[in-house]
Design an enzyme around this catalytic site. Structure first.
Site, PDB file in Angstrom:
ATOM      1  CG  ASP A 112      35.464  21.287 -11.409  1.00  0.00           C
ATOM      2  OD1 ASP A 112      34.794  20.667 -12.259  1.00  0.00           O
ATOM      3  OD2 ASP A 112      35.005  21.564 -10.279  1.00  0.00           O
TER       4      ASP A 112
HETATM    5  C1  BGC Z   1      31.871  20.258 -10.864  1.00  0.00           C
HETATM    6  C2  BGC Z   1      32.608  18.953 -10.667  1.00  0.00           C
HETATM    7  C3  BGC Z   1      32.115  17.929 -11.667  1.00  0.00           C
HETATM    8  C4  BGC Z   1      32.290  18.491 -13.053  1.00  0.00           C
HETATM    9  C5  BGC Z   1      31.904  17.523 -14.146  1.00  0.00           C
HETATM   10  C6  BGC Z   1      31.871  20.702 -12.309  1.00  0.00           C
HETATM   11  O1  BGC Z   1      31.032  21.782 -12.513  1.00  0.00           O
HETATM   12  O2  BGC Z   1      32.455  21.239 -10.042  1.00  0.00           O
HETATM   13  O3  BGC Z   1      32.449  18.497  -9.350  1.00  0.00           O
HETATM   14  O4  BGC Z   1      32.808  16.733 -11.508  1.00  0.00           O
HETATM   15  O5  BGC Z   1      31.503  19.651 -13.185  1.00  0.00           O
HETATM   16  O6  BGC Z   1      30.555  17.325 -14.212  1.00  0.00           O
END
Ligand code: BGC
Length: 712
Positions: free
Chosen positions: A264
């Site tokens: 993530d």
């Molecule tokens: C979130 C993810 C997301 C990623 C990319 C993160 O802050 O937890 O779910 O896919 O950002 O945008």
């Protein structure tokens, strides 16, 4: 079945010796820096564009995300495939959570449809629309089971049940992967954030992890998902983004997953904050060796790992395996053959028709005293509330390219539903969160002039989603006071809710005759809501999540274990509260209709069954009202005596059944006995002999009962 064909084509590609050979020789030609580059993923917003172009040219980037529009993805891809030394194409990722430009209901809302085909259809459409704008990879579906409505990301998932969650996970993966790659997230346990506080630690036993949190991921893997995203949280001290048990033992060895794992956003770097790494390099080493192949946004793999590989602190084989997983994914997606993937979006009318239909299915009728609903199309009707004519909030959280201009508000939906002469009065009444009550008087005046007052209340779209935990679950601001003021006029009130999580609705449930849960329905919110309010669509949505009475009951979920002292109103020394019932306000699976259904004659196909057998439950379901409707027939199972205490009920099958007035149908629900597994004392999956109780009914709190014996 087209998804089967897709998986087949993908596997043929994977199995093809020529193709495999190709990637092997590609890998052999890569420098260490180019290899680590493939594991590097950056957001377009993160670094200045010229610098990113340079990284692409140098082969130091495996993918980009948040690059919007083919006019922006294509030039970057062109640099990758014409100017970089090895011409390896880029992945272009985006969070297409519930639509790209055409926004569908939030996933929790769509889960209320109990309709995996609908979820597959919206994912397919969203994927196709996104693909037309240069996207080839989405960070969806989010499949985190969540039991705590304080947690804002509950809106992005399918609720509290692993069975429903698994069916929807697989359906969405199939849908997206008709056009783009899917990513199931967040692996794993993110939804168990303590106290519902975003990014918080989790305490999850291996049994609960395997029985509750992991099944939707397994279902997605079985459906052929291309990638998984590792979660932010730790699990009993071991962060998910550096957790070899999750990403290697379970995912790769047990489940045989051959795709790739992406971290993530900066979750690799965050291993330092978790306190399991003392430096960037150490964080990178920990994540990569645990099985996290691609580093989103930390830049650590690309910037800090080469020295560790050269000094053998990270085996080159680990890097090579990760790189091969990324290359294979790019090959499976067809990027080497067709890096630009020019696609056309589905026609807007088709997208909007789908959006309206699925939005209608996602609405849950929570209360309807004396059949106040559906409303006659004659007025005058008062439409009141901060969300009644709001064009932004129905988009909900994570609406990517969705635009308020595309949204039909509830007021607009109502106006176009009723004949032109019908008087529709509107008053905003209050803001969503602010405390001003100056608008109450106009709202009360409008209600006084009307035969019915429709109050559209709830949360802002961004009060759920990421970084949106709440410590109270009531209607924000002064909205409940607005509701009380309007109800005080004596004009019958219909409460239409827009929200991304279960809310505490005690006053409304006790005093308001009709309550309609609409979640955030997307661009067709107003039309779909009007369809239900005026009876053109008979609501068939069912809650995929428990609605508590008070916050103090949280976490509250239907598939809990029994305790040694099950709640008993007549026994003080039983598991309960002294100030509130233990039962929820609205249980999992609950939802009303404009008609009524009666269940009778539950029979099981056998009284005894082996673990290798199936059991078919048949039940007669009758439409006893005077409207056509769709009932969601639900089957729950309880393993009465086992070596480990089992949930009081677990959903194991359901079926949407359309019934004309007066019609009655014999409905069959089949369960494979082997699906009644749990993790035994030795932490191995087992179906134990003994009595299983089967409940078939309208929700998790009722149903006809029958039993069968599982025999060795
Ligand atoms: C979130 C993810 C997301 C990623 C990319 C993160 O802050 O937890 O779910 O896919 O950002 O945008």
């Amino acid at each position: 079945m087209s998804h089967v064909r897709h998986i087949l084509i993908f596997s043929i590609l994977l199995a093809s010796p020529a193709a495999a050979q190709n990637l092997d020789s590609l890998l052999a030609r890569m420098t260490l820096e180019e290899k680590l580059g493939q594991l590097n993923l950056l957001s377009a917003g993160g670094r200045a564009s010229p610098e990113q172009m340079q990284l692409v040219r140098a082969g130091r980037l495996g993918g980009l995300f948040n690059v919007i529009g083919a006019e922006n993805t294509n030039p970057r891809q062109r640099i990758a495939v014409t100017e970089s030394r090895l011409k390896i194409p880029l992945l272009f990722g985006l969070d297409v959570i519930h639509g790209y430009r055409t926004i569908f209901p939030i996933p929790l809302g769509e889960a209320s449809s109990f309709d995996p085909d609908a979820a597959e259809a919206t994912a397919r459409a969203a994927g196709q629309e996104a693909a037309a704008f240069g996207i080839n990879w989405t960070y969806a579906p989010m499949v985190d089971i969540a039991r705590d409505p304080r947690w804002g990301r509950i809106a992005e998932g399918s609720g509290e049940d692993p069975y429903l969650g698994s069916l929807l996970a697989a359906a969405r993966v199939r849908g997206f992967q008709q056009n783009i790659f899917a990513t199931v997230k967040h692996f794993a346990g993110y939804g168990a954030a303590e106290a519902g506080r975003e990014y918080n630690e989790t305490e999850i036993s291996e049994r609960t992890m395997r029985e509750i949190y992991l099944p939707p991921f397994k279902a997605a893997v079985d459906a052929g998902v291309a990638s998984l995203m590792s979660a932010f949280n730790d699990i009993s001290g071991v962060p998910a983004s550096g957790n070899a048990w999750l990403t290697d033992t379970v995912l790769r060895r047990e489940w045989g997953f051959t795709g790739f794992v992406v971290s993530d956003w900066t979750s690799v770097a965050e291993l330092i904050n978790h306190g399991v790494a003392g430096s960037q390099a150490e964080a990178g080493r920990r994540a990569l060796t645990a099985g996290v192949d691609m580093d989103m946004q930390s830049g650590i793999y690309a910037d800090s790992l080469a020295a560790l590989v050269r000094s053998n602190q990270i085996p080159l084989a680990v890097v090579d395996s990760a790189v091969m997983r990324i290359l294979r994914a790019k090959q499976r997606l067809g990027l080497f053959r067709d890096p630009y993937r020019a696609r056309t979006a589905p026609p807007t009318t088709e997208l909007r028709t789908l959006a309206r239909r699925v939005a209608g299915e996602s609405i849950v009728l929570l209360k309807n005293e004396r059949s106040l609903l559906p409303l006659p199309k004659s007025g005058p009707v008062a439409v009141i509330g901060p969300l009644a004519d709001n064009k932004e909030e129905p988009l909900g959280p994570w609406h990517t390219q969705g635009r308020g201009d595309d949204v039909v508000t509830v007021l607009q939906g109502i106006k176009s539903k009723v004949p032109s002469g019908t008087q529709v009065l509107y008053a905003q009444g209050s803001g969503i969160e602010d405390t001003a009550t100056a608008g109450f008087a106009a709202a009360v005046a409008a209600a006084r002039q009307a035969k019915v007052a429709i109050l559209v209340l709830g949360e802002r779209g961004d009060m759920s989603g990421e970084a949106a935990s709440r410590s109270s679950l009531g209607l924000p601001g002064v909205q409940e006071r607005l509701l009380e003021a309007v109800a005080g006029t004596g004009t019958p009130v219909v409460l239409v809710l827009m929200n991304g999580r279960p809310l505490i609705l005690e006053w409304a449930s006790d005093h308001v005759p009709a309550i309609v849960e609409t979640w955030f329905l997307g661009v067709e919110a107003g039309n779909a809501t009007a369809d239900v309010l005026f009876g053109d669509v008979n609501p068939s949505g069912r809650l995929p999540i428990t609605f508590p009475r008070v916050l103090g009951q949280v976490p509250l979920y239907y598939n809990h274990r029994n305790t040694g002292r099950p709640p008993d109103v007549n026994n003080k020394f039983s598991s309960k509260y002294i100030d509130v019932p233990v039962t929820p306000r609205y249980p999992f699976g609950f939802g009303l209709s404009y008609t009524t259904y009666a269940y009778s004659n539950l029979k099981l196909s056998a009284a005894r069954a082996r673990a290798s057998d199936s059991i078919t439950a048949t039940v007669t379901v009758a439409n006893t009202g005077n409207r056509e409707g769709t009932e969601v027939v639900q089957l729950y199972v309880r393993d009465e005596v086992a070596s480990v205490s089992r949930p009081v009920r677990e959903l194991k099958a359901f079926r949407r059944v359309a019934l004309r007035p007066g019609e009655s149908r014999t409905v069959e629900l089949r369960i494979a006995v082997r699906d009644l597994w749990f993790y035994g004392l030795d932490m191995k999956p087992v179906v134990e002999p003994g009595t299983f109780r089967v409940y078939v009914g309208a929700n998790s709190a009722e149903g006809l009962e029958a039993t069968f014996e599982c025999i060795p």
